[in-house]
Enzyme design. Structure first.
Site, PDB file in Angstrom:
ATOM      1  N   HIS A 133       0.838  -1.211   0.000  1.00 54.96           N
ATOM      2  CA  HIS A 133       0.000   0.000   0.000  1.00 54.96           C
ATOM      3  C   HIS A 133       0.870   1.257   0.000  1.00 54.96           C
ATOM      4  CE1 HIS A 133      -2.880   3.099   1.029  1.00 54.96           C
ATOM      5  NE2 HIS A 133      -2.031   3.472   1.968  1.00 54.96           N
ATOM      6  N   GLU A 140      -5.616   9.821   0.376  1.00 59.11           N
ATOM      7  CA  GLU A 140      -5.996   8.399   0.355  1.00 59.11           C
ATOM      8  C   GLU A 140      -7.113   8.083  -0.639  1.00 59.11           C
ATOM      9  OE1 GLU A 140      -4.422   5.932   1.590  1.00 59.11           O
ATOM     10  OE2 GLU A 140      -3.225   6.750   3.229  1.00 59.11           O
ATOM     11  N   HIS A 151       1.308   5.308  -2.613  1.00 58.79           N
ATOM     12  CA  HIS A 151       1.701   6.683  -2.305  1.00 58.79           C
ATOM     13  C   HIS A 151       2.892   7.211  -3.088  1.00 58.79           C
ATOM     14  CE1 HIS A 151      -0.970   7.532   1.093  1.00 58.79           C
ATOM     15  NE2 HIS A 151      -0.795   6.277   1.488  1.00 58.79           N
ATOM     16  N   SER A 206      -4.394   1.269  -4.469  1.00 56.28           N
ATOM     17  CA  SER A 206      -3.824   0.003  -4.005  1.00 56.28           C
ATOM     18  C   SER A 206      -4.907  -1.038  -3.717  1.00 56.28           C
ATOM     19  CB  SER A 206      -2.937   0.235  -2.772  1.00 56.28           C
ATOM     20  OG  SER A 206      -3.706   0.715  -1.691  1.00 56.28           O
TER      21      SER A 206
HETATM   22 CO    CO Z   1      -1.974   5.323   2.927  1.00 53.61          CO
END
Ligand code: CO
Ligand code: PHE
Length: 274
Positions: free
Chosen positions: A136, A182, A141, A201
């Site tokens: 993730h 997010e 990111h 993700s």
């Molecule tokens: Co995150």
């Protein structure tokens, strides 16, 4: 020196990471030798599944930057990514044992250092994991840290977090993180695309966020975001859409002090409230 583990929200088990490995600022070296072949294979399978879903769903900046993570067959070495990332935007990734407290987290971002959990989920958690893991954190990111405007926004967020901490406003600011970094959506010429790491993700959420008729998709309104509760255990009921990372940067640039004061006086909104 060892630091205390952190748990956000309610959980009936202790956090996964080994916080005895962490320095005072919560960072640790990536324990590359500890990865097993099963770990590398889990990363490879997660990457392949997710990469196949990106066309038509992920924003262009993400798709363009993804190869900079390096080979997709094994968990990348953070040092390797850093050689490219440092050159592109001056950012670095640093290892952490798992979730870290607010102040060390904001401090690292303010220094253009992005904390990445170094362990990977177990095979039986392939489809869903509660805590962020290396897949993730890296896949979700890090590609957008290669985008100059997004990279500057992440640092500004870290500085804003330290300020929010002084103003006891971290919860309001964390909602902004949730609904942008997010779970944010970006409008491109061909339609809405994902830029949020939690969407990018997750195989299910990527399709839900971009294509499902169920969620509402609202233009980014910082005050509304700060009032809106969020769900950590289901797909989002509301997404906020930007037209560019410049818009995100500009809308979050003003001093939030009066905004925090105003939002405190207003009722909270439910995650799916219309
Ligand atoms: Co995150
Ligand atoms: N402008 C915000 C403040 O003054 C800081 C901030 C910047 C927060 C970018 C989030 C993102 O508090």
């Amino acid at each position: 020196m060892a630091v205390a583990p952190v748990v956000y929200g309610s959980s009936d088990r202790p956090p996964r990471g080994d916080y005895a490995r962490a320095r005072d600022n919560y960072t640790c070296d990536q324990d590359y030798a500890s990865y097993t072949e099963v770990d590398h294979d889990t990363y490879r399978r997660l990457y392949a599944r997710q990469a196949s879903l990106l066309p038509g769903r992920a924003c262009d900046a993400f798709i363009q930057a993804l190869p900079a993570l390096g080979a997709s067959e094994r968990i990348p070495r953070f040092d390797d990514i850093n050689q490219r990332l440092m050159k592109a935007t001056g950012w670095q990734v640093v290892g952490v044992p798992g979730l870290i407290p607010e102040v060390p987290f904001f401090t690292l971002l303010s220094q253009r250092r992005f904390p990445v959990t170094d362990w990977i989920r177990r095979p039986e958690e392939f489809d869903y994991i509660v805590e962020p893991d290396v897949f993730h954190d890296l896949f979700g990111h890090v590609p957008l840290l290669f985008d100059p405007v997004f990279a500057d926004h992440m640092q500004a967020y870290g500085l804003g977090g330290l300020k929010a901490h002084r103003l006891d406003a971290c919860e309001m600011l964390s909602r902004l993180y949730w609904y942008t970094i997010e779970f944010g959506l970006l409008r491109q010429a061909e339609g809405v695309r994902a830029y949020g790491a939690g969407i990018l993700s997750s195989p299910g959420e990527l399709q839900h966020a971009v294509q499902s008729p169920l969620p509402q998709r609202l233009p980014l309104d910082i005050e509304r975001v700060m009032r809106t509760r969020y769900r950590i255990d289901s797909y989002q009921a509301t997404y906020f859409v930007i037209d560019s990372f410049r818009e995100l940067f500009d809308k979050t640039a003003p001093d939030f002090t009066p905004l925090y004061a105003r939002v405190r006086q207003l009722p909270e909104l439910d995650a799916g409230q219309v």
